[in-house]
Enzyme design. Sequence first.
Site, PDB file in Angstrom:
ATOM      1  N   GLU A 110       0.837  -1.213   0.000  1.00  0.00           N
ATOM      2  CA  GLU A 110       0.000   0.000   0.000  1.00  0.00           C
ATOM      3  C   GLU A 110       0.871   1.262   0.000  1.00  0.00           C
ATOM      4  OE1 GLU A 110      -2.353  -1.680   3.315  1.00  0.00           O
ATOM      5  OE2 GLU A 110      -4.099  -1.074   2.148  1.00  0.00           O
ATOM      6  N   GLU A 130      -3.600  -9.647   3.701  1.00  0.00           N
ATOM      7  CA  GLU A 130      -4.377  -9.346   4.914  1.00  0.00           C
ATOM      8  C   GLU A 130      -5.458 -10.374   5.176  1.00  0.00           C
ATOM      9  OE1 GLU A 130      -3.412  -7.121   2.686  1.00  0.00           O
ATOM     10  OE2 GLU A 130      -2.759  -5.262   3.652  1.00  0.00           O
TER      11      GLU A 130
HETATM   12  N1  3HC Z   1       4.533  -7.525  11.748  1.00  0.00           N
HETATM   13  C1  3HC Z   1       5.267  -7.895  12.812  1.00  0.00           C
HETATM   14  N2  3HC Z   1       6.144  -8.904  12.793  1.00  0.00           N
HETATM   15  C2  3HC Z   1       6.313  -9.556  11.625  1.00  0.00           C
HETATM   16  C3  3HC Z   1       5.597  -9.222  10.478  1.00  0.00           C
HETATM   17  C4  3HC Z   1       4.672  -8.142  10.558  1.00  0.00           C
HETATM   18  N3  3HC Z   1       3.962  -7.731   9.500  1.00  0.00           N
HETATM   19  N4  3HC Z   1       5.952 -10.053   9.482  1.00  0.00           N
HETATM   20  C5  3HC Z   1       6.884 -10.877   9.993  1.00  0.00           C
HETATM   21  N5  3HC Z   1       7.103 -10.573  11.293  1.00  0.00           N
HETATM   22  C6  3HC Z   1       8.058 -11.207  12.192  1.00  0.00           C
HETATM   23  C7  3HC Z   1       7.783 -12.678  12.401  1.00  0.00           C
HETATM   24  O1  3HC Z   1       6.862 -12.877  13.439  1.00  0.00           O
HETATM   25  C8  3HC Z   1       9.169 -13.192  12.749  1.00  0.00           C
HETATM   26  O2  3HC Z   1       9.411 -12.844  14.091  1.00  0.00           O
HETATM   27  P1  3HC Z   1      10.329 -13.776  15.016  1.00  0.00           P
HETATM   28  O3  3HC Z   1      11.667 -13.808  14.339  1.00  0.00           O
HETATM   29  O4  3HC Z   1      10.308 -13.083  16.325  1.00  0.00           O
HETATM   30  O5  3HC Z   1       9.660 -15.124  15.023  1.00  0.00           O
HETATM   31  C9  3HC Z   1      10.093 -12.341  11.873  1.00  0.00           C
HETATM   32  O6  3HC Z   1       9.314 -11.174  11.537  1.00  0.00           O
HETATM   33  C10 3HC Z   1      10.545 -13.012  10.589  1.00  0.00           C
HETATM   34  O7  3HC Z   1       9.394 -13.532   9.928  1.00  0.00           O
HETATM   35  P2  3HC Z   1       9.416 -14.947   9.207  1.00  0.00           P
HETATM   36  O8  3HC Z   1      10.009 -15.958  10.105  1.00  0.00           O
HETATM   37  O9  3HC Z   1       8.051 -15.179   8.695  1.00  0.00           O
HETATM   38  O10 3HC Z   1      10.450 -14.644   8.033  1.00  0.00           O
HETATM   39  P3  3HC Z   1      10.406 -15.119   6.520  1.00  0.00           P
HETATM   40  O11 3HC Z   1      11.606 -14.565   5.892  1.00  0.00           O
HETATM   41  O12 3HC Z   1      10.152 -16.595   6.464  1.00  0.00           O
HETATM   42  O13 3HC Z   1       9.104 -14.433   5.875  1.00  0.00           O
HETATM   43  C11 3HC Z   1       7.581 -12.629   5.354  1.00  0.00           C
HETATM   44  C12 3HC Z   1       9.030 -13.040   5.739  1.00  0.00           C
HETATM   45  C13 3HC Z   1       7.257 -13.163   3.940  1.00  0.00           C
HETATM   46  C14 3HC Z   1       7.539 -11.141   5.328  1.00  0.00           C
HETATM   47  C15 3HC Z   1       6.597 -13.230   6.367  1.00  0.00           C
HETATM   48  O14 3HC Z   1       7.039 -12.924   7.671  1.00  0.00           O
HETATM   49  C16 3HC Z   1       5.193 -12.718   6.247  1.00  0.00           C
HETATM   50  O15 3HC Z   1       4.434 -13.232   5.434  1.00  0.00           O
HETATM   51  N6  3HC Z   1       4.832 -11.747   7.092  1.00  0.00           N
HETATM   52  C17 3HC Z   1       3.472 -11.244   7.183  1.00  0.00           C
HETATM   53  C18 3HC Z   1       3.138 -10.356   6.024  1.00  0.00           C
HETATM   54  C19 3HC Z   1       1.737  -9.817   6.171  1.00  0.00           C
HETATM   55  O16 3HC Z   1       0.805 -10.527   6.464  1.00  0.00           O
HETATM   56  N7  3HC Z   1       1.597  -8.513   5.939  1.00  0.00           N
HETATM   57  C20 3HC Z   1       0.319  -7.860   6.063  1.00  0.00           C
HETATM   58  C21 3HC Z   1       0.184  -7.333   7.448  1.00  0.00           C
HETATM   59  S1  3HC Z   1      -1.421  -6.648   7.742  1.00  0.00           S
HETATM   60  C22 3HC Z   1      -1.378  -5.122   7.026  1.00  0.00           C
HETATM   61  O17 3HC Z   1      -0.415  -4.744   6.421  1.00  0.00           O
HETATM   62  C23 3HC Z   1      -2.597  -4.273   7.232  1.00  0.00           C
HETATM   63  C24 3HC Z   1      -2.622  -3.071   6.358  1.00  0.00           C
HETATM   64  O18 3HC Z   1      -3.360  -3.316   5.209  1.00  0.00           O
HETATM   65  C25 3HC Z   1      -3.268  -1.915   7.052  1.00  0.00           C
END
Ligand code: 3HC
Length: 705
Positions: A110, A130
């Site tokens: 976004e 999301e």
């Molecule tokens: N917020 C907070 N922490 C997050 C995060 C996020 N969005 N995404 C990842 N983390 C944290 C994980 O919990 C993990 O923490 P830890 O080391 O303490 O366990 C660390 O970051 C590393 O994450 P991964 O182990 O998953 O690392 P990968 O390299 O395997 O994957 C990733 C990276 C593809 C970015 C994956 O973490 C992921 O899919 N994250 C979530 C992405 C997501 O869902 N984004 C949308 C959020 S909602 C939003 O944006 C709302 C908006 O529209 C208003």
Amino acid sequence: MTAQASTSVVELRQDGDVLLVSVNNPPVNALGAAVRQGLMAAMEQADASAAVKAVVIVGEGKAFIAGADIREFGKPPVQPFLPDVCNRIEACSKPVVAVIHGAALGGGLEIAMSAHYRLALPGAKLGLPEVSLGLLPGAGGTQRAPRLMGVKAATELMLSGQQIGAKAGLAAGLVDKPDDGTDPVAAGLAYARELLAQGAPLRPVSATPGRLADKAAAQAELDALRADTAKKSRGLFSPLKIIDCVQAALDLPFAEGLKFERTQFLACIDSPQRAGLIHAFFAERETAKIPEARAAQPRAFSKIAIIGGGTMGAGITVSALDAGLVVTMIERDAESIARGQANVEKVYNGLIAKGRMSEEAKAAILARYTPSTRYDEIADVDLVIEAVFEDLEVKKAVFKELDRVCKSGAVLATNTSYLDIDAIAAVTSRPQDVIGLHFFSPANIMKLLEIVVPAKVAPDVVTTAFELARKMKKVPVRAGVCDGFIGNRILATYKQAADYLMEDGASPYEIDEAVRGFGFAMGPFQVTDLAGGDIGWATRKRRAATRDPKARYVEIADRICEQGWFGQKTGRGFYLYPQGARIGQPDPEVLAIVDAERAKKGVTPRPFTAEEIMRRYMAAMVNEGAKVVGEGIALRPLDVDVTFISGYGFPRHRGGPMKWADMQGLDKVLADIEAFAKEDALFWKPAPLLQKLVAEGKNFESLNK
Ligand code: 3HC
Ligand code: NAI
């Protein structure tokens, strides 16, 4: 290059006439409050400084920006809000370029869509995931993505949560320019200068309808998506809200659409599904955090052996080959190994038939596979996974053989579902190398891997097992040794609760329907029919001698098996499957058996509502889950949650059984168990841990920290 201003998480540097804005919030540059503030300040500076002609936003480390900071959801919101940050970026008076390398997900995409130009490097991953957290894109994504991509592509991106790469992003209109470089800063600066040289204009997405210009066509696409989503979303809250937001993008001016999106986003934030799904997201990452990881490095492994080429052995072989390992499969004799090899090839042939694999790719994979009947051929493997018959004596004989042939330091694992792994380890001269690796069927598809830790195993064998899970892309859960470990032990208990409900008056069909209504893909009797009724029957016969004579025993399933009705494979079980049908039909003859058994036991059947059925089903699951945690079989309640979500079809949006119990209130769950105990005190014995938590006013979550 001179430093001009910096916060710790957003650094600003002037490079010639370009302001470079670097987001540096490890590990994934999530948009926490400090990042939002830093981005706001960056835009102020860009507007205020005459020296700034263009702005480049990059992410430090492995991601551009992975989205909103998920840990903030459910807590009081802190300003500035993300939609305002996005609007502020779009309103910047100098062209803003987003340079995407790695993940640009959710709020991260976004932010990129609010920039005026988007450059994507080879590893870019663009997505709006999301929905998988029970949310919708809440920072203008539902309004900007359809303008950039068109209704169909944008809505599908939001409904699927899938990620696309730079090339697909370009084709979809999300990316303006792909770049082959590896340095986001250099690529971003070069692109910004190119744009300045061209006199490229500001391009706020909100200012034009973009791909929404043809309203009639867009509406037709959205109507089709709405109908499809209504059918498929199975009680999920946010998918239809995404559709509503896209409708608003079609109907309303941008600012009004944004306001509508905000109300829908906040409704999602307040939903229990959001709490369940975000719990699942973090829980799946926590299960790999085990005590052994602190001290013990995994042993190296590249060559492995699988003993047994049946259902499980073949599935595990495929999983190992797909992970790039070299695999030798051992079977009893020539005929069995030929069958084992055929089982493996069948999986790849299925992919070829669907056009998802080429013959060449299959040949390349199978070049790493060796079928054999000679144990001596596995003398040099690093790791062995045994998947022979579920019979302690057969397994002991195999482990003696492994002890004889395998090199020192090889990890020796068993895929047993129930048997005592300490007893298996004891027949070897090296119990420190023996561990349980409990895969689920089909092993090449199911995500769960229970890593079962016997008393004498060395810590580096445990970490090796977790490393194997990582390579195989499994979700690992650490379990202790007991009958059925975490999953099958709890399953046996709630299955028993289902049997009691059936004998007391609910039909198997009513029970399955209630369980599906809760969100499981299948009810327990459908699962029995799918797995084969004979398997449970054999286990019940084996355990008959050790069963507590005071414990209630329901014989209905035995009566059904005695007819030779073992489920789908025999055309009937609890359901009828005429002409190989995969969906069963209720069977009046089964209901007659149920009635006869009730009469025999002197039970007067009573009606149960779906809610009453689920209260008992879930109370049994949670109570046994609490026993499993209390006895240290599971490390934490979240390990039980992940086991059920990844291996037993538990609805993810409810967060797992322990999270579900927390959301009900543990006092309520305990009160139910105590009420049911008045009917059967032996079965409904409250877990001491549950009693303790209720007495202390705590919940399961308090044990997850
Ligand atoms: N917020 C907070 N922490 C997050 C995060 C996020 N969005 N995404 C990842 N983390 C944290 C994980 O919990 C993990 O923490 P830890 O080391 O303490 O366990 C660390 O970051 C590393 O994450 P991964 O182990 O998953 O690392 P990968 O390299 O395997 O994957 C990733 C990276 C593809 C970015 C994956 O973490 C992921 O899919 N994250 C979530 C992405 C997501 O869902 N984004 C949308 C959020 S909602 C939003 O944006 C709302 C908006 O529209 C208003
Ligand atoms: P299966 O009967 O399909 O396969 C067992 C294979 O082992 C047969 O091909 C047999 O020829 C071979 N075998 C027997 N003795 C052998 C020996 N001494 N040396 C080499 N090969 C030998 O059984 P399945 O379903 O694959 O189960 C295997 C193991 O996996 C069991 O311990 C079972 O409890 C466990 N398991 C099964 C699951 C399932 O859903 N089927 C799920 C999880 C675990």
